[in-house]
Design a protein around this motif. Structure first.
Motif, PDB file in Angstrom:
ATOM      1  N   HIS A  45       0.826  -1.213   0.000  1.00 13.57           N
ATOM      2  CA  HIS A  45       0.000   0.000   0.000  1.00 13.57           C
ATOM      3  C   HIS A  45       0.861   1.264   0.000  1.00 13.57           C
ATOM      4  CE1 HIS A  45      -3.446  -2.587   0.579  1.00 13.57           C
ATOM      5  NE2 HIS A  45      -2.870  -3.097   1.663  1.00 13.57           N
ATOM      6  N   VAL A  46       1.886   1.254  -0.859  1.00 14.91           N
ATOM      7  CA  VAL A  46       2.738   2.432  -1.045  1.00 14.91           C
ATOM      8  C   VAL A  46       2.860   2.694  -2.542  1.00 14.91           C
ATOM      9  CG1 VAL A  46       4.077   2.038   1.066  1.00 14.91           C
ATOM     10  CG2 VAL A  46       4.913   1.117  -1.096  1.00 14.91           C
ATOM     11  N   ALA A  47       3.325   3.879  -2.882  1.00 10.44           N
ATOM     12  CA  ALA A  47       3.565   4.207  -4.282  1.00 10.44           C
ATOM     13  C   ALA A  47       4.742   3.386  -4.802  1.00 10.44           C
ATOM     14  CB  ALA A  47       3.866   5.692  -4.427  1.00 10.44           C
ATOM     15  N   GLY A  73      17.871   1.225  -1.757  1.00  8.37           N
ATOM     16  CA  GLY A  73      18.640   1.583  -0.573  1.00  8.37           C
ATOM     17  C   GLY A  73      18.687   3.074  -0.305  1.00  8.37           C
ATOM     18  N   GLU A  74      17.811   3.831  -0.944  1.00  8.65           N
ATOM     19  CA  GLU A  74      17.786   5.280  -0.777  1.00  8.65           C
ATOM     20  C   GLU A  74      17.053   5.705   0.490  1.00  8.65           C
ATOM     21  OE1 GLU A  74      16.097   6.856  -4.362  1.00  8.65           O
ATOM     22  OE2 GLU A  74      17.521   5.765  -5.613  1.00  8.65           O
ATOM     23  N   THR A  75      16.321   4.793   1.077  1.00  8.24           N
ATOM     24  CA  THR A  75      15.566   5.094   2.289  1.00  8.24           C
ATOM     25  C   THR A  75      15.543   3.864   3.178  1.00  8.24           C
ATOM     26  OG1 THR A  75      13.428   5.819   3.157  1.00  8.24           O
ATOM     27  CG2 THR A  75      13.371   4.466   1.190  1.00  8.24           C
ATOM     28  N   ASN A 104       9.408   0.145   8.354  1.00  9.19           N
ATOM     29  CA  ASN A 104       7.989   0.308   8.676  1.00  9.19           C
ATOM     30  C   ASN A 104       7.128  -0.794   8.061  1.00  9.19           C
ATOM     31  OD1 ASN A 104       8.536   2.755  10.026  1.00  9.19           O
ATOM     32  ND2 ASN A 104       8.502   3.841   8.075  1.00  9.19           N
ATOM     33  N   TYR A 105       7.672  -1.515   7.087  1.00 14.14           N
ATOM     34  CA  TYR A 105       6.903  -2.533   6.359  1.00 14.14           C
ATOM     35  C   TYR A 105       7.520  -3.916   6.508  1.00 14.14           C
ATOM     36  CZ  TYR A 105       5.021   1.682   4.308  1.00 14.14           C
ATOM     37  OH  TYR A 105       4.439   2.907   4.133  1.00 14.14           O
ATOM     38  N   ILE A 106       8.325  -4.110   7.522  1.00 13.87           N
ATOM     39  CA  ILE A 106       9.072  -5.366   7.638  1.00 13.87           C
ATOM     40  C   ILE A 106       8.148  -6.576   7.755  1.00 13.87           C
ATOM     41  CG2 ILE A 106       9.440  -5.302  10.140  1.00 13.87           C
ATOM     42  CD1 ILE A 106      12.348  -6.304   9.463  1.00 13.87           C
ATOM     43  N   GLN A 107       7.075  -6.445   8.510  1.00  9.63           N
ATOM     44  CA  GLN A 107       6.166  -7.588   8.671  1.00  9.63           C
ATOM     45  C   GLN A 107       5.476  -7.964   7.361  1.00  9.63           C
ATOM     46  OE1 GLN A 107       6.224  -9.413  11.478  1.00  9.63           O
ATOM     47  NE2 GLN A 107       4.997 -10.885  10.347  1.00  9.63           N
TER      48      GLN A 107
END
Length: 118
Positions: free
Chosen positions: A28-30, A40-42, A47-50
């Motif tokens: 659910h992200v762009a 690797g830019e962020t 926040n989405y590891i699970q």
């Protein structure tokens, strides 16, 4: 660490045959946001590891390990797993080199055929 995780996420995605857009939709992200995670830019992958681990059927520890990921390719939950590690990158490089050599060899053979037909 960010680059290593990003590389693992990309490797997992390609091993599953998924596009960046498909994974981004799942999270659910762009797509551009996901691409930055994968490049690797962020470090927003944290926040989405699970959901990332659920999608790729791995444990969070496997994503954070230094050198090895076990990927379950069997959709039925069986034990068909394979290990992706640093050697796979070397193998890919070798195969790409071999493919280039094959293409050059085919071109040489085609040119010889063309000369014989003239």
């Amino acid at each position: 660490m960010n680059i290593e995780v990003a590389h693992k996420i990309k490797t997992l995605r390609t091993s599953k045959g998924l596009s960046q857009e498909q994974v981004a939709d799942y999270l659910h992200v762009a797509q551009s946001t996901y691409a930055r995670m994968e490049n690797g830019e962020t470090n927003s992958w944290v926040n989405y590891i699970q959901p990332i681990c659920e999608l790729f059927e791995i444990q969070p520890e496997e994503l954070l390990k230094q050198d090895t990921i076990i990927v379950n390719q069997n959709q039925q939950g069986g034990n068909g797993a394979f290990i992706i590690n640093q050697l796979s990158e070397k193998l890919i490089e070798q195969y790409e080199l071999r493919l280039q050599e094959k293409d050059q060899y085919i071109k040489r053979l085609e040119s010889l055929l063309d000369k014989k037909q003239l």
